[in-house]
Write an enzyme that holds these catalytic residues in place. Structure first.
Site, mmCIF file in Angstrom:
data_model
loop_
_atom_site.group_PDB
_atom_site.id
_atom_site.type_symbol
_atom_site.label_atom_id
_atom_site.label_comp_id
_atom_site.label_asym_id
_atom_site.label_seq_id
_atom_site.Cartn_x
_atom_site.Cartn_y
_atom_site.Cartn_z
ATOM 1 C CB CYS A 79 38.722 38.015 39.271
ATOM 2 S SG CYS A 79 37.355 39.560 39.612
ATOM 3 C CG HIS A 168 35.066 36.210 36.700
ATOM 4 N ND1 HIS A 168 34.983 35.396 37.062
ATOM 5 C CD2 HIS A 168 35.167 37.555 36.737
ATOM 6 C CE1 HIS A 168 35.669 35.674 38.240
ATOM 7 N NE2 HIS A 168 34.981 37.631 38.363
ATOM 8 C CD GLU A 170 35.070 32.619 34.936
ATOM 9 O OE1 GLU A 170 35.745 33.395 34.510
ATOM 10 O OE2 GLU A 170 35.364 32.971 36.636
HETATM 11 N N1 GLN Z 1 36.951 41.431 44.604
HETATM 12 C C1 GLN Z 1 37.910 40.124 44.718
HETATM 13 C C2 GLN Z 1 38.980 39.871 45.190
HETATM 14 O O1 GLN Z 1 39.995 41.520 45.688
HETATM 15 C C3 GLN Z 1 37.779 39.846 43.707
HETATM 16 C C4 GLN Z 1 36.755 39.787 42.463
HETATM 17 C C5 GLN Z 1 36.715 38.309 42.248
HETATM 18 O O2 GLN Z 1 37.874 37.608 41.181
HETATM 19 N N2 GLN Z 1 35.002 38.398 41.133
HETATM 20 O O3 GLN Z 1 39.798 39.505 45.725
#
Ligand code: GLN
Length: 188
Positions: A79, A168, A170
């Site tokens: 992410c 994610h 995890e």
């Molecule tokens: N929206 C976050 C970003 O742009 C990422 C979200 C996440 O890691 N769950 O950094």
């Protein structure tokens, strides 16, 4: 095998639990001195990429970690972590490590209703994927392998030593992604 988990902000504790459950030694990276001893793999967790980037710069961690990634250190990025690796971010925002030949769109599923779970194939195997204000990949270079898609958008990629996911792993019971990462380390 020792794996460093970037622990500046965001969802790092769950990665540590996952890796330890697979019998791996982990340590938290919170400051420059934490990376003075050699290690075998790096995890860049989810969180807020702008905050993590700011802290990486302030703590003088960005340059040494970028050098290690360039030199082949295996990385698992999820992410916000995927955003940190991306060479480009849609909309012209500056990247962070910029070691992976991908362009990402931040908050690609919208800010409000941007969190959901689904089951999709990852490297050919169906797994659960929780998305939390996730990015997706809008462009990938020729040597970037596409491992997962959702709704026609790329959400899992690998380029040599770098494995990046928009979701994610995890936050699920599944450990497919971690096994692939540990294999990458074993083969590096
Ligand atoms: N929206 C976050 C970003 O742009 C990422 C979200 C996440 O890691 N769950 O950094």
């Amino acid at each position: 095998m020792r794996i460093g988990v970037l622990a500046l902000q965001g969802a790092f504790a769950e990665h540590i639990q996952k890796l330890q459950a697979l019998g791996t030694e982990t340590f938290e990276i919170r400051q420059r001195s934490d990376i003075s001893e050699p290690f075998d793999g790096l995890v860049l967790p989810g969180g807020e990429s702008t905050v993590i980037k700011k802290l990486l710069i302030e703590l003088h961690l960005l340059e040494p970690l970028r050098e290690m990634i360039r030199n082949g250190l295996p990385v698992l990025a999820t992410c916000a972590g995927m955003i940190l690796l991306a060479k480009e971010i849609e909309g012209g925002e500056d990247g962070c490590f910029q070691t992976m030949d991908i362009t990402v769109k931040r908050n690609a599923y919208g800010r409000q209703l941007g969190s959901f779970r689904c089951i999709e194939l990852f490297d050919g195997k169906p797994i659960e994927m929780p998305f939390i204000r996730a990015p997706y990949v809008t462009k990938a270079g020729n040597d970037v392998e596409i491992l997962a898609e959702h709704d026609g958008n790329i959400v899992g990629v690998r380029q040599r030593n770098q494995l990046a996911l928009a979701f994610h792993p995890e936050l699920t019971e599944d450990d497919t992604v971690y096994r692939i990462f540990l294999q990458m380390i074993a083969q590096s």
